[in-house]
Design an enzyme around this catalytic site. Sequence first.
Site, PDB file in Angstrom:
ATOM      1  N   GLU A  18     -68.942  45.299  20.410  1.00 45.14           N
ATOM      2  CA  GLU A  18     -69.385  45.646  19.057  1.00 45.14           C
ATOM      3  C   GLU A  18     -68.309  46.411  18.276  1.00 45.14           C
ATOM      4  O   GLU A  18     -68.137  46.197  17.074  1.00 45.14           O
ATOM      5  CB  GLU A  18     -70.660  46.502  19.110  1.00 45.14           C
ATOM      6  CG  GLU A  18     -71.906  45.763  19.560  1.00 45.14           C
ATOM      7  CD  GLU A  18     -72.067  45.717  21.079  1.00 45.14           C
ATOM      8  OE1 GLU A  18     -71.092  46.027  21.810  1.00 45.14           O
ATOM      9  OE2 GLU A  18     -73.159  45.354  21.549  1.00 45.14           O
ATOM     10  N   LYS A 116     -47.691  50.674  27.676  1.00 44.94           N
ATOM     11  CA  LYS A 116     -48.643  50.579  28.767  1.00 44.94           C
ATOM     12  C   LYS A 116     -49.051  51.961  29.253  1.00 44.94           C
ATOM     13  O   LYS A 116     -48.218  52.832  29.439  1.00 44.94           O
ATOM     14  CB  LYS A 116     -47.966  49.852  29.924  1.00 44.94           C
ATOM     15  CG  LYS A 116     -48.686  48.638  30.397  1.00 44.94           C
ATOM     16  CD  LYS A 116     -47.801  47.865  31.353  1.00 44.94           C
ATOM     17  CE  LYS A 116     -47.752  48.524  32.717  1.00 44.94           C
ATOM     18  NZ  LYS A 116     -49.034  48.438  33.437  1.00 44.94           N
ATOM     19  N   ILE A 432     -39.639  29.001  24.920  1.00 44.37           N
ATOM     20  CA  ILE A 432     -40.265  29.639  26.081  1.00 44.37           C
ATOM     21  C   ILE A 432     -41.461  28.831  26.594  1.00 44.37           C
ATOM     22  O   ILE A 432     -41.933  29.040  27.702  1.00 44.37           O
ATOM     23  CB  ILE A 432     -40.678  31.088  25.728  1.00 44.37           C
ATOM     24  CG1 ILE A 432     -39.496  31.852  25.143  1.00 44.37           C
ATOM     25  CG2 ILE A 432     -41.229  31.827  26.927  1.00 44.37           C
ATOM     26  CD1 ILE A 432     -38.264  31.894  26.030  1.00 44.37           C
ATOM     27  N   ARG A 516     -58.289  44.868  20.913  1.00 44.12           N
ATOM     28  CA  ARG A 516     -57.991  43.731  21.776  1.00 44.12           C
ATOM     29  C   ARG A 516     -58.571  43.953  23.187  1.00 44.12           C
ATOM     30  O   ARG A 516     -58.354  44.994  23.803  1.00 44.12           O
ATOM     31  CB  ARG A 516     -56.480  43.544  21.805  1.00 44.12           C
ATOM     32  CG  ARG A 516     -56.029  42.717  22.884  1.00 44.12           C
ATOM     33  CD  ARG A 516     -55.216  41.544  22.433  1.00 44.12           C
ATOM     34  NE  ARG A 516     -55.054  40.803  23.669  1.00 44.12           N
ATOM     35  CZ  ARG A 516     -54.915  39.532  23.790  1.00 44.12           C
ATOM     36  NH1 ARG A 516     -54.907  38.802  22.733  1.00 44.12           N
ATOM     37  NH2 ARG A 516     -54.787  38.976  24.953  1.00 44.12           N
ATOM     38  N   CYS A 517     -59.325  42.975  23.653  1.00 42.08           N
ATOM     39  CA  CYS A 517     -59.932  43.075  24.974  1.00 42.08           C
ATOM     40  C   CYS A 517     -59.469  41.915  25.838  1.00 42.08           C
ATOM     41  O   CYS A 517     -59.121  40.861  25.322  1.00 42.08           O
ATOM     42  CB  CYS A 517     -61.449  43.005  24.870  1.00 42.08           C
ATOM     43  SG  CYS A 517     -62.132  44.323  23.878  1.00 42.08           S
ATOM     44  N   TRP A 562     -52.868  40.075  36.425  1.00 43.26           N
ATOM     45  CA  TRP A 562     -53.838  39.931  35.342  1.00 43.26           C
ATOM     46  C   TRP A 562     -55.212  39.520  35.839  1.00 43.26           C
ATOM     47  O   TRP A 562     -56.053  39.031  35.091  1.00 43.26           O
ATOM     48  CB  TRP A 562     -53.303  38.954  34.289  1.00 43.26           C
ATOM     49  CG  TRP A 562     -52.271  39.608  33.417  1.00 43.26           C
ATOM     50  CD1 TRP A 562     -52.023  40.942  33.300  1.00 43.26           C
ATOM     51  CD2 TRP A 562     -51.346  38.966  32.526  1.00 43.26           C
ATOM     52  NE1 TRP A 562     -51.003  41.175  32.404  1.00 43.26           N
ATOM     53  CE2 TRP A 562     -50.573  39.978  31.926  1.00 43.26           C
ATOM     54  CE3 TRP A 562     -51.103  37.632  32.183  1.00 43.26           C
ATOM     55  CZ2 TRP A 562     -49.570  39.699  30.990  1.00 43.26           C
ATOM     56  CZ3 TRP A 562     -50.106  37.359  31.252  1.00 43.26           C
ATOM     57  CH2 TRP A 562     -49.352  38.384  30.666  1.00 43.26           C
ATOM     58  N   GLU A 606     -45.691  44.951  35.554  1.00 49.07           N
ATOM     59  CA  GLU A 606     -46.932  45.645  35.224  1.00 49.07           C
ATOM     60  C   GLU A 606     -47.472  46.583  36.305  1.00 49.07           C
ATOM     61  O   GLU A 606     -47.947  47.661  36.008  1.00 49.07           O
ATOM     62  CB  GLU A 606     -47.994  44.612  34.887  1.00 49.07           C
ATOM     63  CG  GLU A 606     -49.071  45.160  34.029  1.00 49.07           C
ATOM     64  CD  GLU A 606     -49.402  44.195  32.910  1.00 49.07           C
ATOM     65  OE1 GLU A 606     -50.510  43.695  32.922  1.00 49.07           O
ATOM     66  OE2 GLU A 606     -48.543  43.932  32.044  1.00 49.07           O
ATOM     67  N   CYS A 645     -41.483  39.264  29.829  1.00 46.91           N
ATOM     68  CA  CYS A 645     -41.587  40.000  28.564  1.00 46.91           C
ATOM     69  C   CYS A 645     -42.482  41.217  28.718  1.00 46.91           C
ATOM     70  O   CYS A 645     -42.794  41.611  29.832  1.00 46.91           O
ATOM     71  CB  CYS A 645     -42.094  39.101  27.456  1.00 46.91           C
ATOM     72  SG  CYS A 645     -43.580  38.214  27.846  1.00 46.91           S
ATOM     73  N   HIS A 696     -42.919  37.920  17.355  1.00 40.96           N
ATOM     74  CA  HIS A 696     -44.150  38.609  16.964  1.00 40.96           C
ATOM     75  C   HIS A 696     -44.275  38.738  15.460  1.00 40.96           C
ATOM     76  O   HIS A 696     -45.304  39.179  14.952  1.00 40.96           O
ATOM     77  CB  HIS A 696     -44.218  39.977  17.632  1.00 40.96           C
ATOM     78  CG  HIS A 696     -44.181  39.864  19.122  1.00 40.96           C
ATOM     79  ND1 HIS A 696     -42.999  39.826  19.827  1.00 40.96           N
ATOM     80  CD2 HIS A 696     -45.171  39.699  20.030  1.00 40.96           C
ATOM     81  CE1 HIS A 696     -43.280  39.675  21.108  1.00 40.96           C
ATOM     82  NE2 HIS A 696     -44.578  39.591  21.260  1.00 40.96           N
TER      83      HIS A 696
END
Length: 754
Positions: A18, A116, A432, A516-517, A562, A606, A645, A696
């Site tokens: 929401e 991050k 790419i 962003r999810c 991920w 990551e 990246c 971007h």
Amino acid sequence: MATRTSVIGFPRIGKNRELKFAAEKFFKGEITAEELEKTAKELRSYGWKKQAECGISFIPSNDFSFYDNMLDTAFLLGAVPERYASLSLSPLETFFAASHGYQGAAGDVKALPMKKWFNTNYHYIVPEISDDTKISLSQNNKVLSEFSEARSLGIQTVPDIIGAYTFLRLATFTGKKAAEDFAAGCADALSSLAESLSKAGAEWIRFSEPALVLDISDSQKALFLSIYKSLIQKIRAKTKIKIALQTYFGDVRDVYKEICALGFDAIGLDFVEGKESLSLLESGFPNDALLFAGIVNGKNIWRSDYAKKNTLLSQIKNFVPEENIVLSTSCSLLHVPYTTQAEEKISGDIKKHFAFAEEKLSELAELSSGDEKALSENKKLFESERVFKNMSVQKALSELTEDDFVRKPDFSEREKIQRGVFSLPLFPTTTIGSFPQTADVRANRAAYKKGTITKEQYVAFNREKIAECIKLQERIGLDVLVHGEFERNDMVEYFGSQLYGYIFTQNAWVQSYGTRCVKPPIIWSDVSRKGQMTVEWSVFAQEQTKKIVKGMLTGPVTILNWSFPRDDISLKEQAQQIALAIRDEVLDLEKNGIKIIQIDEAALREKLPLRKADWHKEYLDWAIPAFRLVHAKVKAETQIHTHMCYSEFNDIIREIDDMDADVITFEASRADLKILDALKDAHFRTEVGPGVYDIHSARVPSVEEIKTALEKMLLKVSKKKLWVNPDCGLKTRGNKETEKALENLVEAARQLRA
Ligand code: GLN
Ligand code: ZN
């Protein structure tokens, strides 16, 4: 009496995202600030009530944010860069200008950068502090207002604020001043905050200091001490509010003694990721302080094994009296989805093994009450094997030898062979992988997923797109082509859905940043390939042209990073299982005439451990070989590319070279090409394409600009090893700017050759 319980933070995006939808509507001017506020209020109230229902003793407030808690802290402390403050927008709009950028009547400013958040997939906004920044408590105080809001609902909360040490350590300083110069200001402002909270009825104030689990130098330790000595003294002088220090994402080995000596009323330690937390306790714990013992994993999605947790607890009790122990999550629950109840398509037999945020609240409650029925049910759950082993996967793993991880012949031999095979020009040009995912491309995928078009229709459309894409690349004059990835949305979802062992959720969203999810799939059992995953698309694309089309895969480390991993086998083993599945695909592509294969490892960095001493033995020592496992068996003539990246790679350049790919493309255009020095210093042997422009942005880079970037690169990279490419996939771009940018890129390479 049942043990007390504490939560560090609760998800805030909303069970059905929401907050995301409301904020995005607000950005477009479709709803008012009041309407957005109303949604926020409902979400906060939902979280507090859930925690109260479960009897959580220490329920946090101020864990909510419209975008990010680091940025909240910057606003709380008055560290708002002038270019945002001077727009003279409302406080909420100013906040969004800094988090999200602003372009309108009041001006045109870019957002602050994002990074991050420790070892999570969450990204925080990096606060910016200049020599003119005056730290002082903001009038617009969300800590206070959220505390009072909860109180009006009858819920007493613990206001949680990102502590000044973490705040200053993660901030960037644009002038001559450094963190030390702002320590006193922070202590002043936060002590005033404590005073006003106390007046409003707060019994506790809690400072979250995850940066204390990083490697800490002497000067950083001094910074920490100077902040808290002064802050604690000031708070004690003014009020009786109790002060808690919360840490998470690891242990605090470098400052444990100091923390204990500072006189906090409660100290929060992480016993899940903090390998040394227990042995630190052994060296002593303040008699009169509470221990928030982080034992329920705040990051994974698996049920806790109560027997194991109780063993851990009894060990903790050797050092801290029972009445001083508070059971806690190991970190904020922000990093897990809301509830397994929303997963209607996953069977109960599977679901009972999952614990998302709300289920973790129940776990805390059950562990604290020692409820017999819950204990025995949990025991049953962990007594039987959760999943059956896939024997062919197990066999393949057990048969792996050193040779499976070593590609032959060695790099320089291959380089010679491949030069002969491909006869590419100097400075070969490529992209790419993805091309613009225009509305029709997305509509085609959505229609197929929904079942409104047939598989044949779906494939026919994509083939048309591929053919067009190849024609376009031929016209532009690129040297190594791609098929365009029109069949893919998210790369992990694309591969995960074609692998046995993966489970996809309907609604298990977690916040990645701002609005962003992401919805990471879950690794449930041994992983293997259901069948060929990309071969048909690649072969079709190759048939359209005489030029070489790259096969396009995602690597095992990225797929693993991920996903929500299993916790019953090691990450290393999971990476190897995925690697074997991808290896099958690589070999199938090769068999079907694909001569160059790119294996993306976008998220390689990551999960790099937070402490440097752990980098190799806990991560790189299996992650890098997992990548080699994927390609070690291809022929010398087959060229392997990889792409990375999302982060800076300067400090793991040697390890990247050890992946033994033939060519690597990097995102580098935004990092000011600093990576070039690192390449040179490491005598990087892999051929390399540092991105020549930033995908971007919709801006079209000029030929001159690209040439200048390439000339800079040539100072550090041998001309025989330099590739020319954008810095990442083009899927978020439009057709028009993409065409122009690639034309300029090819022209720049041509001029350079001449
Ligand atoms: N091949 C992928 C693409 O071009 C790589 C994506 C990524 O690096 N995140 O979209
Ligand atoms: Zn990329």
